[in-house]
Write a protein that holds these residues in place. Structure first.
Motif, short mmCIF file in Angstrom:
data_model
loop_
_atom_site.label_atom_id
_atom_site.label_comp_id
_atom_site.label_asym_id
_atom_site.label_seq_id
_atom_site.Cartn_x
_atom_site.Cartn_y
_atom_site.Cartn_z
N LYS A 239 0.82 -1.22 0.00
CA LYS A 239 0.00 0.00 0.00
C LYS A 239 0.85 1.27 0.00
O LYS A 239 0.52 2.24 -0.67
N THR A 240 1.94 1.26 0.76
CA THR A 240 2.72 2.48 0.92
C THR A 240 4.09 2.44 0.26
O THR A 240 4.72 3.48 0.08
N GLY A 241 4.56 1.25 -0.08
CA GLY A 241 5.90 1.13 -0.65
C GLY A 241 7.00 1.08 0.38
O GLY A 241 8.18 0.99 0.04
N THR A 242 6.67 1.11 1.66
CA THR A 242 7.67 1.07 2.72
C THR A 242 8.44 -0.25 2.71
O THR A 242 7.83 -1.32 2.61
N GLN A 243 9.76 -0.17 2.82
CA GLN A 243 10.56 -1.39 2.88
C GLN A 243 10.35 -2.09 4.22
O GLN A 243 10.46 -1.48 5.27
N LYS A 244 10.05 -3.40 4.17
CA LYS A 244 9.80 -4.18 5.37
C LYS A 244 11.00 -5.05 5.76
O LYS A 244 11.23 -5.32 6.93
N TRP A 245 11.76 -5.51 4.76
CA TRP A 245 12.90 -6.37 5.03
C TRP A 245 13.83 -6.41 3.83
O TRP A 245 13.43 -6.02 2.73
N PHE A 246 15.04 -6.87 4.04
CA PHE A 246 15.94 -7.14 2.92
C PHE A 246 16.91 -8.24 3.32
O PHE A 246 17.19 -8.44 4.51
N ILE A 247 17.44 -8.94 2.32
CA ILE A 247 18.44 -9.99 2.53
C ILE A 247 19.59 -9.73 1.57
O ILE A 247 19.39 -9.69 0.35
N PRO A 248 20.81 -9.54 2.07
CA PRO A 248 21.97 -9.29 1.21
C PRO A 248 22.57 -10.59 0.69
O PRO A 248 22.06 -11.68 0.94
N GLY A 249 23.68 -10.47 -0.04
CA GLY A 249 24.42 -11.64 -0.48
C GLY A 249 24.33 -11.94 -1.96
O GLY A 249 24.90 -12.91 -2.43
N PHE A 250 23.60 -11.09 -2.73
CA PHE A 250 23.47 -11.32 -4.16
C PHE A 250 24.56 -10.55 -4.90
O PHE A 250 25.18 -9.63 -4.37
N SER A 251 24.79 -10.92 -6.15
CA SER A 251 25.87 -10.31 -6.92
C SER A 251 25.41 -8.99 -7.55
O SER A 251 24.28 -8.54 -7.36
N ARG A 252 26.30 -8.39 -8.30
CA ARG A 252 26.01 -7.11 -8.97
C ARG A 252 24.93 -7.27 -10.04
O ARG A 252 24.12 -6.36 -10.25
N GLU A 253 24.90 -8.39 -10.71
CA GLU A 253 24.02 -8.54 -11.87
C GLU A 253 22.82 -9.42 -11.51
O GLU A 253 22.92 -10.63 -11.47
N THR A 254 21.69 -8.76 -11.27
CA THR A 254 20.46 -9.47 -10.91
C THR A 254 19.46 -9.31 -12.05
O THR A 254 19.02 -8.20 -12.35
N ILE A 255 19.13 -10.43 -12.66
CA ILE A 255 18.32 -10.40 -13.89
C ILE A 255 17.03 -11.21 -13.73
O ILE A 255 15.96 -10.80 -14.18
N SER A 256 17.11 -12.36 -13.08
CA SER A 256 15.96 -13.26 -12.99
C SER A 256 14.87 -12.68 -12.09
O SER A 256 15.10 -11.80 -11.26
N THR A 257 13.64 -13.20 -12.27
CA THR A 257 12.50 -12.80 -11.45
C THR A 257 12.34 -13.78 -10.29
O THR A 257 12.34 -14.99 -10.50
N PRO A 258 12.18 -13.30 -9.05
CA PRO A 258 11.93 -14.22 -7.93
C PRO A 258 10.62 -14.99 -8.14
O PRO A 258 9.69 -14.49 -8.79
N ILE A 259 10.53 -16.17 -7.57
CA ILE A 259 9.29 -16.94 -7.58
C ILE A 259 9.03 -17.44 -6.16
O ILE A 259 9.94 -17.45 -5.33
N ALA A 260 7.79 -17.86 -5.89
CA ALA A 260 7.44 -18.28 -4.53
C ALA A 260 6.46 -19.43 -4.58
O ALA A 260 5.71 -19.60 -5.54
N GLY A 261 6.46 -20.22 -3.50
CA GLY A 261 5.51 -21.30 -3.35
C GLY A 261 5.56 -21.87 -1.95
O GLY A 261 6.65 -22.01 -1.37
N LYS A 262 4.40 -22.12 -1.37
CA LYS A 262 4.30 -22.70 -0.03
C LYS A 262 5.09 -21.90 1.00
O LYS A 262 5.87 -22.44 1.80
N ASN A 263 4.90 -20.58 0.96
CA ASN A 263 5.53 -19.67 1.92
C ASN A 263 7.05 -19.58 1.80
O ASN A 263 7.71 -19.06 2.70
N ILE A 264 7.60 -20.08 0.72
CA ILE A 264 9.05 -20.00 0.50
C ILE A 264 9.32 -19.15 -0.74
O ILE A 264 8.66 -19.31 -1.77
N LEU A 265 10.29 -18.25 -0.62
CA LEU A 265 10.68 -17.37 -1.71
C LEU A 265 12.00 -17.84 -2.30
O LEU A 265 12.93 -18.18 -1.57
#
Length: 369
Positions: A239-265
């Motif tokens: 609703k507001t765009g406020t950031q709720k969380w983040f997880i680091p550790g990814f590389s400089r080049e992020t291209i793929s789209t995240p997917i989810a299922g059964k409460n797992i991202l």
């Protein structure tokens, strides 16, 4: 750039008819999952099964569907275009030009018409990094347009718009800094899908250019906008765009789209970075570099870094292929400076050449930090 691309109608005419805006209305289908629940695509494609085929303007957008049409973007006679193709016979139902603009600079493997369109009810939306957003009805009548400054991007813009409720959501990650700052102008913007007005925007100053399309994660504790960017993946309040969380550790080049299922991202990033469970075999990379060993001494000197030389990313490809290695500037002086820095980075003992052992040690060092 090739003069035309070709789209093939799905071999079973019925297979194309099964999918419609409810199932394949955006990049990679429903919520970017790549899954068509009731889809029955043909196992093999051949001329005997071909429904139709048609030549189209070149572009890299993926087709999206309404009940009766296929929507794509392209580049025709120097102008960016959006177009609709009838599913039944492959005929172009309409083709619209965007306002005339200077085309953004893109990598050789990319294209100014890379983002995919979005179908929502009786409307279809297109985003071009060179122009901004456009909205049409399904018959091609323009409903609104919104110019957006072109973000500075390493390879060119490719993120596609998504929709949630009354909002059209677009990730505009950017290499340009904020005025007087070392932080970036990157941001996420939610637009009113009826008129293009900004509903909310949230800045992402620690992010640089990225190419991932966001997704909506519905889980047991709520619904969030998930955006993969360089170095981290983040979750935002819808609703507001406020950031709720983040997880680091990814590389400089992020291209793929995240997917989810059964409460797992699930999310992934390309290029070397992070700590992989399986270490990359460095030998093919050395063999790709060693092709430039002109005197055959099994070492690489700086003067041998000529022609299509660059640090390999996909060593199985031939040198000169757009995906072979790290992109280098076309400007001769800047190219030489980049190669000088690349050479110094591996020639740690400053003996003015790379050995196989030195190169492999460089690839293995520093991973997972």
């Amino acid at each position: 750039m090739k003069p035309a691309a070709v789209i093939l109608g799905i071999a079973f005419a019925g297979a194309l008819g099964q999918a419609h805006s409810d199932g394949w209305n955006q990049f990679r289908g429903a919520n970017g999952s790549g899954v068509a629940k009731d889809g029955r695509p043909p196992v093999e494609l051949d001329d005997a099964r071909l429904a139709w085929k048609i030549a189209l303007p070149p572009g890299l957008s993926s087709p999206v569907l309404s009940r009766n049409r296929v929507f794509l973007t392209g580049l025709a006679k120097g102008r960016l275009v959006t177009l609709a193709v009838d599913k039944a016979d492959g005929k172009i139902a309409w083709q619209n030009q965007t306002p005339k603009v200077e085309l953004e600079k893109v990598h050789k493997a990319s294209h100014p018409a890379s983002p995919s369109m979005l179908v929502d009810d009786d409307r279809v939306f297109a985003y071009f990094g060179s122009y901004g957003l456009l909205c049409y009805n399904l018959d091609g009548r323009e409903l609104w347009k919104k110019p957006i400054p072109t973000p500075k991007s390493l390879y060119g813009m490719s993120t596609s718009p998504i929709v949630h409720g009354e909002h059209l959501i677009l990730v505009l990650d950017n290499d340009t800094n904020l005025p007087g700052s070392r932080l970036s102008q990157s941001k996420i913007v939610a637009y009113d899908k009826t008129n293009g007005d900004v509903a909310w925007e949230i800045h992402r100053p620690f992010h640089r250019s990225g190419w991932s399309t966001p997704m909506i994660w519905e889980h047991s504790e709520g619904t969030e906008l998930v955006v993969l960017g360089n170095d981290r993946i983040s979750g935002y309040d819808m609703k507001t765009g406020t950031q709720k969380w983040f997880i680091p550790g990814f590389s400089r080049e992020t291209i793929s789209t995240p997917i989810a299922g059964k409460n797992i991202l699930y999310a992934s990033s390309s290029k070397l970075g992070g700590g992989a469970d399986i270490q990359v075999d460095p030998l093919p990379f050395w063999e790709a570099v060693n092709r430039f060993d002109q005197n055959g001494d099994g070492k690489i000197e700086r003067k041998e870094m000529t022609g299509h030389f660059t640090f390999p990313i996909r060593p199985e490809l031939p040198p000169g292929h757009p995906g072979f290695g790290i992109p280098l500037p076309k400007d001769k002086r800047r190219r030489q400076e980049r190669l000088d820095g690349m050479f110094r980075g591996i020639d740690r003992n400053r003996d003015k050449f790379w050995t196989k052992e030195e190169f492999i040690a460089n690839m293995r060092g520093g991973r997972g930090k």
